[in-house]
Enzyme design. Structure first.
Site, PDB file in Angstrom:
ATOM      1  N   GLU A  73       0.814  -1.212   0.000  1.00 25.89           N
ATOM      2  CA  GLU A  73       0.000   0.000   0.000  1.00 25.89           C
ATOM      3  C   GLU A  73       0.852   1.268   0.000  1.00 25.89           C
ATOM      4  O   GLU A  73       0.394   2.338   0.411  1.00 25.89           O
ATOM      5  CB  GLU A  73      -0.967  -0.068   1.173  1.00 25.89           C
ATOM      6  N   HIS A  92      -1.562   3.280   8.987  1.00 26.78           N
ATOM      7  CA  HIS A  92      -2.700   2.652   8.311  1.00 26.78           C
ATOM      8  C   HIS A  92      -3.018   1.355   9.040  1.00 26.78           C
ATOM      9  O   HIS A  92      -2.108   0.555   9.293  1.00 26.78           O
ATOM     10  CB  HIS A  92      -2.360   2.378   6.849  1.00 26.78           C
ATOM     11  N   HIS A  94      -6.128  -1.938   9.879  1.00 28.69           N
ATOM     12  CA  HIS A  94      -7.408  -2.617   9.622  1.00 28.69           C
ATOM     13  C   HIS A  94      -8.043  -2.880  10.989  1.00 28.69           C
ATOM     14  O   HIS A  94      -8.426  -3.997  11.303  1.00 28.69           O
ATOM     15  CB  HIS A  94      -7.192  -3.934   8.890  1.00 28.69           C
ATOM     16  N   TYR A 113     -18.014  15.141  20.217  1.00 30.14           N
ATOM     17  CA  TYR A 113     -17.199  16.307  19.811  1.00 30.14           C
ATOM     18  C   TYR A 113     -15.768  15.927  19.446  1.00 30.14           C
ATOM     19  O   TYR A 113     -15.091  16.630  18.689  1.00 30.14           O
ATOM     20  CB  TYR A 113     -17.222  17.383  20.901  1.00 30.14           C
ATOM     21  N   HIS A 155     -12.073  -1.928   3.998  1.00 35.54           N
ATOM     22  CA  HIS A 155     -10.616  -2.030   4.118  1.00 35.54           C
ATOM     23  C   HIS A 155     -10.114  -1.637   5.517  1.00 35.54           C
ATOM     24  O   HIS A 155      -9.729  -2.513   6.272  1.00 35.54           O
ATOM     25  CB  HIS A 155      -9.992  -1.163   3.010  1.00 35.54           C
ATOM     26  N   TYR A 208      -6.033  23.835  21.990  1.00 36.45           N
ATOM     27  CA  TYR A 208      -6.165  22.885  23.080  1.00 36.45           C
ATOM     28  C   TYR A 208      -4.828  22.195  23.338  1.00 36.45           C
ATOM     29  O   TYR A 208      -4.024  22.019  22.438  1.00 36.45           O
ATOM     30  CB  TYR A 208      -7.238  21.857  22.681  1.00 36.45           C
TER      31      TYR A 208
HETATM   32 ZN   LIG Z   1      -4.647  -2.003   4.228  1.00 41.11          ZN
END
Ligand SMILES: [Zn+2]
Length: 212
Positions: A73, A92, A94, A113, A155, A208
Site C-alpha cells: 500500500e 494505516h 485494519h 465532539y 478495508h 487545546y
Molecule cells: Zn490495508
C-alpha cells in the site's frame, strides 16, 4: 530526526499498533517522511519479526531501495506526502471497529465532539478500490482533504500527522470513536452535533493542549 532513528521509531510504532488493538498479523503499515522521500514498513512481515533494516526507503516518486519489498500500500503513502506538506507520518490499520464501519461504507459523523481530532466535523469513508492501486490512493487523498484521518471502504483507516507518535495516537483515537459510534448504533441513532457546534469545537481544538 535522522534516518536511522526514524527507522527505529517506525518499528516501535508498528509494534505498538498490536498492543493498542489496531493490528493483528501482518495487516497495517507505517511510514515517515525523510528528505529523500519516505520510509515504509515492508510487506508481509509481522511487526515482531521486523527489524530496523527491514524498513524500506522509497524515493518521493516511489522507487524502493534495499532488500525488502515495501508494503503493497506504498502508493497512498507516496501520494499523501506529495500532496500534504503538513504530514510527516502515516499510520494505516485494519482495526476492528473502524473497519466494521468501513465495510458498511459508513464514515463517522459528529456523534461526539472528539470527532474534531480528525480535523473536521466528520471522518469520511473513501469509496472502495482494490488495495495497492492508484485508484485507492486517489480516493484516500480526497477523503483526507482538510482532514487528518479517513476510513477506506471494505478495508480500514488512515491517520496522518506531523510525527509518528501523533499519527499512532490519532489512529487509536479514531478506533475509539469508531467503537463508540458502533456501540451507540446498537441502541439507536445517535444525536449528531450541529455544524455550528463543531465549528466551535474545532476552533477550541486549535488552541487545546500543552503550549508548544
Ligand atoms: Zn490495508
Amino acid at each position: 530526526m535522522d534516518e536511522a532513528s526514524l527507522r527505529g521509531e517506525i518499528v516501535v510504532t508498528a509494534r505498538a499498533m498490536n498492543g493498542c488493538g489496531l493490528n493483528r498479523g501482518t495487516s497495517g503499515n507505517v511510514s515517515a517522511r525523510v528528505a529523500t522521500g519516505f520510509l515504509v514498513t515492508p510487506t508481509g512481515m509481522t511487526s515482531e519479526s521486523m527489524q530496523i533494516d527491514d524498513v524500506v526507503a522509497m524515493s518521493a516518486e516511489g522507487a524502493a531501495r534495499g532488500t525488502r519489498a515495501p508494503s503493497s500500500e506504498w502508493r497512498f503513502h507516496r501520494d499523501i506526502y506529495a500532496a500534504r506538506a503538513d504530514v510527516h507520518a502515516i499510520v494505516h490499520a485494519h482495526s476492528p471497529f473502524a473497519t466494521t464501519l468501513a465495510c458498511l461504507g459508513r464514515g463517522i459523523p459528529a456523534f461526539h465532539y472528539m470527532i474534531a481530532v480528525g480535523g473536521g466535523a466528520d471522518i469520511r469513508c473513501a469509496p472502495y478500490a482494490t488495495f495497492g492501486t492508484q485508484q485507492l490512493s486517489d480516493h484516500a487523498l480526497r477523503a483526507l482533504d482538510e482532514r487528518k484521518a479517513c476510513l477506506l471502504a471494505n478495508h480500514g483507516m488512515i491517520a496522518v500527522a506531523a510525527s509518528l507518535s501523533a499519527a499512532l495516537a490519532l489512529a487509536v483515537e479514531v478506533e475509539a470513536l469508531a467503537e463508540q459510534y458502533w456501540r451507540a448504533l446498537q441502541i439507536g441513532e445517535p444525536n449528531l452535533l450541529s455544524d455550528a457546534e463543531m465549528a466551535v469545537v474545532l476552533d477550541k481544538f486549535r488552541t487545546y493542549g500543552q503550549p508548544r
